[in-house]
Scaffold this motif. Structure first.
Motif, PDB file in Angstrom:
ATOM      1  N   GLN A 174     -62.068  71.564  74.155  1.00  0.00           N
ATOM      2  CA  GLN A 174     -61.550  70.225  73.844  1.00  0.00           C
ATOM      3  C   GLN A 174     -61.938  69.773  72.435  1.00  0.00           C
ATOM      4  OE1 GLN A 174     -62.897  67.903  77.199  1.00  0.00           O
ATOM      5  NE2 GLN A 174     -61.395  68.839  78.558  1.00  0.00           N
ATOM      6  N   LEU A 175     -61.703  70.677  71.491  1.00  0.00           N
ATOM      7  CA  LEU A 175     -62.027  70.414  70.089  1.00  0.00           C
ATOM      8  C   LEU A 175     -60.778  70.267  69.218  1.00  0.00           C
ATOM      9  CD1 LEU A 175     -64.865  73.094  69.751  1.00  0.00           C
ATOM     10  CD2 LEU A 175     -65.181  70.603  69.880  1.00  0.00           C
ATOM     11  N   MET A 176     -59.597  70.239  69.823  1.00  0.00           N
ATOM     12  CA  MET A 176     -58.353  70.213  69.044  1.00  0.00           C
ATOM     13  C   MET A 176     -58.252  69.034  68.079  1.00  0.00           C
ATOM     14  SD  MET A 176     -56.761  72.977  69.311  1.00  0.00           S
ATOM     15  CE  MET A 176     -55.220  72.548  68.510  1.00  0.00           C
ATOM     16  N   PRO A 177     -58.666  67.814  68.452  1.00  0.00           N
ATOM     17  CA  PRO A 177     -58.588  66.727  67.461  1.00  0.00           C
ATOM     18  C   PRO A 177     -59.427  67.012  66.209  1.00  0.00           C
ATOM     19  CG  PRO A 177     -58.898  65.826  69.666  1.00  0.00           C
ATOM     20  CD  PRO A 177     -59.071  67.325  69.765  1.00  0.00           C
ATOM     21  N   ILE A 178     -60.552  67.667  66.395  1.00  0.00           N
ATOM     22  CA  ILE A 178     -61.407  68.000  65.244  1.00  0.00           C
ATOM     23  C   ILE A 178     -60.759  69.111  64.421  1.00  0.00           C
ATOM     24  CG2 ILE A 178     -63.695  68.827  64.530  1.00  0.00           C
ATOM     25  CD1 ILE A 178     -64.720  67.517  67.199  1.00  0.00           C
ATOM     26  N   TRP A 179     -60.195  70.127  65.083  1.00  0.00           N
ATOM     27  CA  TRP A 179     -59.512  71.203  64.375  1.00  0.00           C
ATOM     28  C   TRP A 179     -58.355  70.638  63.550  1.00  0.00           C
ATOM     29  CZ3 TRP A 179     -60.249  75.555  62.235  1.00  0.00           C
ATOM     30  CH2 TRP A 179     -59.190  76.391  61.886  1.00  0.00           C
ATOM     31  N   GLU A 180     -57.615  69.687  64.116  1.00  0.00           N
ATOM     32  CA  GLU A 180     -56.506  69.062  63.382  1.00  0.00           C
ATOM     33  C   GLU A 180     -57.034  68.313  62.161  1.00  0.00           C
ATOM     34  OE1 GLU A 180     -54.644  66.822  66.508  1.00  0.00           O
ATOM     35  OE2 GLU A 180     -53.849  68.651  67.459  1.00  0.00           O
ATOM     36  N   LYS A 181     -58.175  67.664  62.294  1.00  0.00           N
ATOM     37  CA  LYS A 181     -58.793  66.961  61.167  1.00  0.00           C
ATOM     38  C   LYS A 181     -59.192  67.963  60.073  1.00  0.00           C
ATOM     39  CE  LYS A 181     -61.354  63.371  61.971  1.00  0.00           C
ATOM     40  NZ  LYS A 181     -62.402  62.343  62.174  1.00  0.00           N
ATOM     41  N   VAL A 182     -59.713  69.115  60.484  1.00  0.00           N
ATOM     42  CA  VAL A 182     -60.086  70.165  59.528  1.00  0.00           C
ATOM     43  C   VAL A 182     -58.842  70.650  58.776  1.00  0.00           C
ATOM     44  CG1 VAL A 182     -60.880  72.559  59.344  1.00  0.00           C
ATOM     45  CG2 VAL A 182     -62.159  70.928  60.744  1.00  0.00           C
ATOM     46  N   GLU A 183     -57.766  70.894  59.511  1.00  0.00           N
ATOM     47  CA  GLU A 183     -56.533  71.373  58.861  1.00  0.00           C
ATOM     48  C   GLU A 183     -55.988  70.345  57.877  1.00  0.00           C
ATOM     49  OE1 GLU A 183     -54.223  72.720  62.345  1.00  0.00           O
ATOM     50  OE2 GLU A 183     -54.516  74.735  61.526  1.00  0.00           O
ATOM     51  N   ARG A 185     -57.791  68.228  56.163  1.00  0.00           N
ATOM     52  CA  ARG A 185     -58.666  68.309  54.990  1.00  0.00           C
ATOM     53  C   ARG A 185     -58.296  69.494  54.119  1.00  0.00           C
ATOM     54  NH1 ARG A 185     -64.376  65.740  55.900  1.00  0.00           N
ATOM     55  NH2 ARG A 185     -64.791  66.727  53.901  1.00  0.00           N
ATOM     56  N   LEU A 186     -58.002  70.628  54.755  1.00  0.00           N
ATOM     57  CA  LEU A 186     -57.619  71.822  53.994  1.00  0.00           C
ATOM     58  C   LEU A 186     -56.320  71.594  53.225  1.00  0.00           C
ATOM     59  CD1 LEU A 186     -58.437  74.799  56.362  1.00  0.00           C
ATOM     60  CD2 LEU A 186     -59.393  74.391  54.101  1.00  0.00           C
ATOM     61  N   GLU A 187     -55.345  70.992  53.905  1.00  0.00           N
ATOM     62  CA  GLU A 187     -54.064  70.708  53.243  1.00  0.00           C
ATOM     63  C   GLU A 187     -54.258  69.733  52.079  1.00  0.00           C
ATOM     64  OE1 GLU A 187     -51.295  69.383  56.221  1.00  0.00           O
ATOM     65  OE2 GLU A 187     -51.498  71.260  57.359  1.00  0.00           O
ATOM     66  N   GLY A 188     -55.124  68.734  52.274  1.00  0.00           N
ATOM     67  CA  GLY A 188     -55.399  67.759  51.228  1.00  0.00           C
ATOM     68  C   GLY A 188     -56.098  68.369  50.023  1.00  0.00           C
ATOM     69  N   SER A 189     -56.959  69.347  50.266  1.00  0.00           N
ATOM     70  CA  SER A 189     -57.674  69.966  49.139  1.00  0.00           C
ATOM     71  C   SER A 189     -56.819  70.994  48.412  1.00  0.00           C
ATOM     72  CB  SER A 189     -58.975  70.622  49.636  1.00  0.00           C
ATOM     73  OG  SER A 189     -58.682  71.736  50.468  1.00  0.00           O
ATOM     74  N   ALA A 190     -55.770  71.493  49.090  1.00  0.00           N
ATOM     75  CA  ALA A 190     -54.889  72.489  48.463  1.00  0.00           C
ATOM     76  C   ALA A 190     -53.885  71.836  47.523  1.00  0.00           C
ATOM     77  CB  ALA A 190     -54.151  73.295  49.539  1.00  0.00           C
ATOM     78  N   SER A 191     -53.603  70.554  47.742  1.00  0.00           N
ATOM     79  CA  SER A 191     -52.583  69.896  46.882  1.00  0.00           C
ATOM     80  C   SER A 191     -53.179  69.276  45.654  1.00  0.00           C
ATOM     81  CB  SER A 191     -51.846  68.846  47.694  1.00  0.00           C
ATOM     82  OG  SER A 191     -52.714  67.963  48.349  1.00  0.00           O
TER      83      SER A 191
END
Length: 191
Positions: A174-183, A185-191
């Motif tokens: 039950q960690l999916m909300p955290i995984w989505e938050k991580v993704e 952050r990754l998308e935000g740092s790539a742009s």
């Protein structure tokens, strides 16, 4: 004592005792991700009651503080205990694994890495398991450092990461909300 010396001693002690272990937490995220300061070592160790004497002998007083009753209690309760090195202020958190499926799997997926700062090998949790545990730590305490560590590992390891494994366990734990938050952050740092 330097942190690398304590890490080496921990690894050598558990290897000599035949105790399966993996380094987790910040030390593991540093091994796979971006460097940052940490003053402790976290290790998951499958320690048995029959190994307590050898462990206590390896970390004698006054150089170290290790409570035999705390070790015995941690083994019985599947909890944790500490090894302290008072003169340096360093601490080792030794975590006895639960009987849960992921905890047992984590021990078997460890990766032996020869340290660049010394001629010795240490077993670290896999980068995927480091990420899963960091998500659990984030859920427990909400510290942003765990999200930074996760994104650092993902950036540095890129295509070496088994994202399907992480997704599977994120769903089970039950960690999916955290995984989505991580993704995000990754998308935000790539742009």
């Amino acid at each position: 004592m330097e942190q690398s010396e304590l890490l080496r001693k921990i690894a050598a002690t558990f290897d000599a005792m035949g105790a399966r272990y993996v380094i987790v937490g910040s030390m593991a995220s540093i091994a796979y991700g971006e460097p940052r300061f940490t003053n402790d070592i976290d290790v998951v160790v499958d320690l048995r009651s029959s190994q307590v004497n050898a462990l206590c002998a390896a970390f004698p007083s006054p150089d170290y503080y290790l409570s035999r009753p705390a070790v015995e209690s941690a083994i019985a309760k599947k909890f944790q205990f500490n090894i302290l090195h008072p003169s340096s202020g360093m601490k080792v958190d030794c975590i006895i694994p639960s009987t849960g499926e992921h905890s047992q799997l984590e021990l078997g997926r460890g990766r032996a890495i020869t340290r660049a700062d010394g001629n010795y090998t240490v077993v670290f949790a896999s980068p995927e398991d480091v990420i899963i545990k960091k998500m659990e730590y984030y859920r427990e305490g909400g510290s942003e450092k765990h999200l930074r560590d996760i994104t650092g590992v993902l950036k540095m390891q890129e295509d070496k990461i088994d994202r399907d494994y992480i997704l599977s366990w994120a769903e089970k734990l039950q960690l999916m909300p955290i995984w989505e938050k991580v993704e995000e952050r990754l998308e935000g740092s790539a742009s």
